[in-house]
Design an enzyme around this catalytic site. Structure first.
Site, PDB file in Angstrom:
ATOM      1  CD  GLN B 259     -76.384  -0.945  21.377  1.00 53.50           C
ATOM      2  OE1 GLN B 259     -75.238  -2.173  22.162  1.00 53.50           O
ATOM      3  NE2 GLN B 259     -77.143  -0.695  21.290  1.00 53.50           N
ATOM      4  CG  HIS B 262     -74.307   0.239  27.106  1.00 57.59           C
ATOM      5  ND1 HIS B 262     -74.860   0.097  28.353  1.00 57.59           N
ATOM      6  CD2 HIS B 262     -75.340   0.196  25.887  1.00 57.59           C
ATOM      7  CE1 HIS B 262     -76.246  -0.622  27.795  1.00 57.59           C
ATOM      8  NE2 HIS B 262     -76.595  -0.939  26.753  1.00 57.59           N
ATOM      9  CD  GLU B 327     -73.850  -7.122  22.349  1.00 56.23           C
ATOM     10  OE1 GLU B 327     -73.578  -5.169  21.716  1.00 56.23           O
ATOM     11  OE2 GLU B 327     -74.428  -7.014  23.505  1.00 56.23           O
ATOM     12  CG  HIS B 328     -77.782  -4.769  20.188  1.00 58.95           C
ATOM     13  ND1 HIS B 328     -76.232  -4.291  20.857  1.00 58.95           N
ATOM     14  CD2 HIS B 328     -78.233  -5.713  21.008  1.00 58.95           C
ATOM     15  CE1 HIS B 328     -76.743  -4.947  21.985  1.00 58.95           C
ATOM     16  NE2 HIS B 328     -77.249  -5.774  21.994  1.00 58.95           N
ATOM     17  CG  ASP B 361     -80.578  -3.024  26.112  1.00 58.46           C
ATOM     18  OD1 ASP B 361     -80.407  -4.165  25.767  1.00 58.46           O
ATOM     19  OD2 ASP B 361     -80.548  -2.037  25.543  1.00 58.46           O
ATOM     20  CG  HIS B 420     -58.966 -48.133  18.909  1.00 60.15           C
ATOM     21  ND1 HIS B 420     -57.728 -48.043  19.786  1.00 60.15           N
ATOM     22  CD2 HIS B 420     -60.087 -47.218  18.675  1.00 60.15           C
ATOM     23  CE1 HIS B 420     -57.862 -47.012  19.968  1.00 60.15           C
ATOM     24  NE2 HIS B 420     -58.647 -46.007  19.436  1.00 60.15           N
TER      25      HIS B 420
END
Lengths: 430, 430
Positions: B259, B262, B327-328, B361, B420
């Protein structure tokens, strides 16, 4: 006098494009003012809410309390006449039944390699519902926002509603109670959005904020997005009515005006293959305006944004409707099914002569929070999914990892991500 | 050296809050520059694209053409080695199979009153996919964005990718072809987003834009939102690993570094109940960094944003994971099922010691475009539903309208919307 278009005219495409490109909203630039308000609430919490409510709503929350008490809610409920209360209950029940069908199903399965995959849906833990004050304080909107959240399983539903000069709409409080709202605070504007997003001493923050509001509320929602989730930013309402010759012009005129009375920026469009119906509807609109309490609003909307499009054949209306991508689409034709099957861009479709859009506003059961300003091209009406999120799952054993490792490591290498490759390879001594 | 927290420490709650509040991204203020670029593309179309690509990418689109030709794509595909091509195919097939299960079902039913209700799902008609240039130009991301759109039934998928100094990643073109992308243009930055939103002489506009990009791309997406739909704005990547004592520290370290490599703003967090494992993982991280090509990036990420949280019992990790909303989320424990069942806020969960996040991934089949920056509290990973929209339907006959009219008219009256009420009443002579 609405705009008149005819698909047979040489300038149709240009004029239709102009209609689509019409700007109906002046976007006020309130970003700076809103930024200051959001900052004040983040830094000073309740004190900022009290001060800003004094300033904007002329109400003393120090005395009244920020939270609306159970006694106040009970009093509001008691003040609602039985007929209206029963109508709210019917609406609530029908909205609930319909939205219960939207609950997504979890999925879990094992593929041919033995890899387990799936999706798990869970409710957003807490949701804030913004309700405007004054004339746009609609109990029906409280139901339309809160009931799907409840159906989704949201554990904590918080409502904020301003009380200008101390006034609150008892119907809004009654609707909140009927929908299962857990907490109600008498605050509005950007300060209410900031309080929901960041929390104060009195108000615990929420994970997502929904509901309509003015330019300040919309700007505040954009600014706090990320800190919390938000729903779409609603624009002025729209209806597109597709009608054949066999309609009562008065019915169609009433439908166009029901939309137009919302807002001077609302838009009502009629597509018909009958020049006679077109002419009669225009006359009926004028006739009905004469006796309409909100005639001033409706007249301005119809004059500035209303349109009648004459087509040679109603089949042409499919492509036009998809380009207009209306929030509401009425198919007032003998057999609406083929048109319904063909149209793809619309928030909600109302089939046949006996389904005025207004039924969907209140008691149809489907949601009346729908994509405006042509956003039905890419978004949907509010629903249960807006209050849930999906978590994916993967589960491999050693055999599955061995089967997928070569491809994963090849792609990691191709992307220049060596630690990615190692994370797989190290488990298999590769 | 990552941050160390211990839930047993007196200052844990304060320090955990600091960890959650950490700002990992400097938000560059590029709004003004982007506004000028969007305006230029709207006003000058292709000419602006050509000029801006000269300026920012040092490439002459007048000579090369804005659109990437079929011959160029074929040449790119031919240049990819067989192993990598096969890996891309495997990834594409697995992503497709998984996402096919996400296709929503239409619903249509008649309630007890005879009212017909339902929902119809249709694909967004056209989608634009932004793919970054340079080192962040990932073929896997092309598949993850384009395949769900294809599965949804999007009729026209358009890809834009900048070619700085004329360079294009052949893998990205090959992946686009494999995923069924219909048109590819060699443009990037805010100008590409503007071209997709508003169209130029060469590029027809799309209805929705997805895909990651830098600050300019993100700002442009925000600015064109409304004109088109957009996906979420992706932040730097994150992993939370929950690990018991029985793990190989090297496996866990490899996952944390996968991770961290990245982006310097990526975040890797370990929760464990074993002080020994925590210490060993830290050592392993240092050891592995020594041989990692992207060590500089990974080291900065681990130093600035990495964290190890020691808990007394792994059951505590559920509440922490829900607050982190990663996220993960890897569950590297003997029996991950109870933890998986209990956690609600996570983009994707990876169960057991043999499911490194990296499989997700590339070739797991689930999507790797996932909510970052704690937005898993209120949003989901990319999926088929992001490329579709729901239209609701209502159909009443005279009997159904008669049954619902009183409640609808009562609520219209309560909301002060006379037109209406009339739209309903006029059909029944009420």
């Amino acid at each position: 006098m609405a705009i008149r278009l005819d698909t047979a005219a040489a300038d149709f495409e240009a004029r239709f494009r102009d209609l689509l490109a019409m700007k109906r909203e002046v976007s006020e630039d309130v970003d700076q003012a809103v930024r200051a308000i959001v900052r004040a609430v983040r830094e000073q919490g309740d004190a900022a809410l009290i001060e800003l409510s004094k300033k904007f709503d002329r109400v003393d929350l120090d005395k009244l309390g920020i939270r609306i008490s159970a006694a106040e809610i009970a009093a509001a409920r008691a003040s609602v006449d039985a007929e209206t209360y029963a109508a709210l209950e019917l609406a609530r029940d029908r909205i609930r039944s319909h939205h219960e069908r939207q609950r997504p199903k979890d999925d879990r399965y094992t593929d041919a390699l033995g890899v387990e995959l799936g999706s798990k849906w869970t409710a957003v833990q807490s949701v804030g519902l913004y309700v405007p004050g004054g004339t746009a304080s609609y109990p029906s909107s409280v139901l339309m926002n809160a009931v799907p959240a409840k159906v989704a399983g949201v554990g904590r539903i918080v409502m904020v509603v301003p009380s200008p000069d101390g006034k609150l709409n008892p119907l809004v409080l009654a609707a909140a109670e009927l929908a299962g709202v857990d907490e109600i605070y008498r605050i509005g504007g950007a300060q209410a959005v900031a309080a929901l997003a960041y929390g104060t001493e009195t108000i615990a923050p929420v994970a997502k904020i929904v509901g309509p509001g003015n330019a300040y509320v919309a700007a505040a929602k954009r600014q706090v997005f990320g800190q919390v989730g938000i729903d779409m930013i609603a624009g002025p309402s729209e209806v597109l009515v597709v009608a054949d010759a066999a309609n009562d012009p008065d019915w169609i005129a009433a439908d166009l005006l029901a939309q137009a009375e919302h807002d001077t920026a609302a838009q009502s469009i009629l597509i018909t293959d009958s020049p006679e119906l077109a002419a009669e509807v225009e006359k009926a609109v004028e006739r009905q305006l004469a006796t309409l309490p909100r005639a001033e609003t409706a007249r301005a909307s119809w004059r500035d944004f209303g349109a009648i499009i004459l087509v040679g054949d109603l089949a042409e209306s499919v492509a036009l409707a998809d380009r207009i991508a209306a929030e509401h689409l009425e198919l007032a034709v003998e057999d609406p099914e083929p048109l319904f099957a063909a149209v793809t861009n619309a928030g909600a479709v109302f089939l046949g002569r006996y389904t005025p859009e207004v039924i969907g506003d209140y008691v149809g059961g489907s949601n009346h929070v729908l994509p405006t300003a042509r956003s039905a091209r890419f978004s949907s009406g509010l629903g249960v999914l807006d209050f849930m999120k999906r978590t994916s799952l993967l589960k491999l054993g050693p055999d599955q990892l061995r089967a997928l490792a070569p491809a994963a490591m090849t792609l990691a290498k191709a992307e220049g991500l060596d630690a990615h490759g190692r994370s797989v390879g190290i488990r298999l001594n590769l």
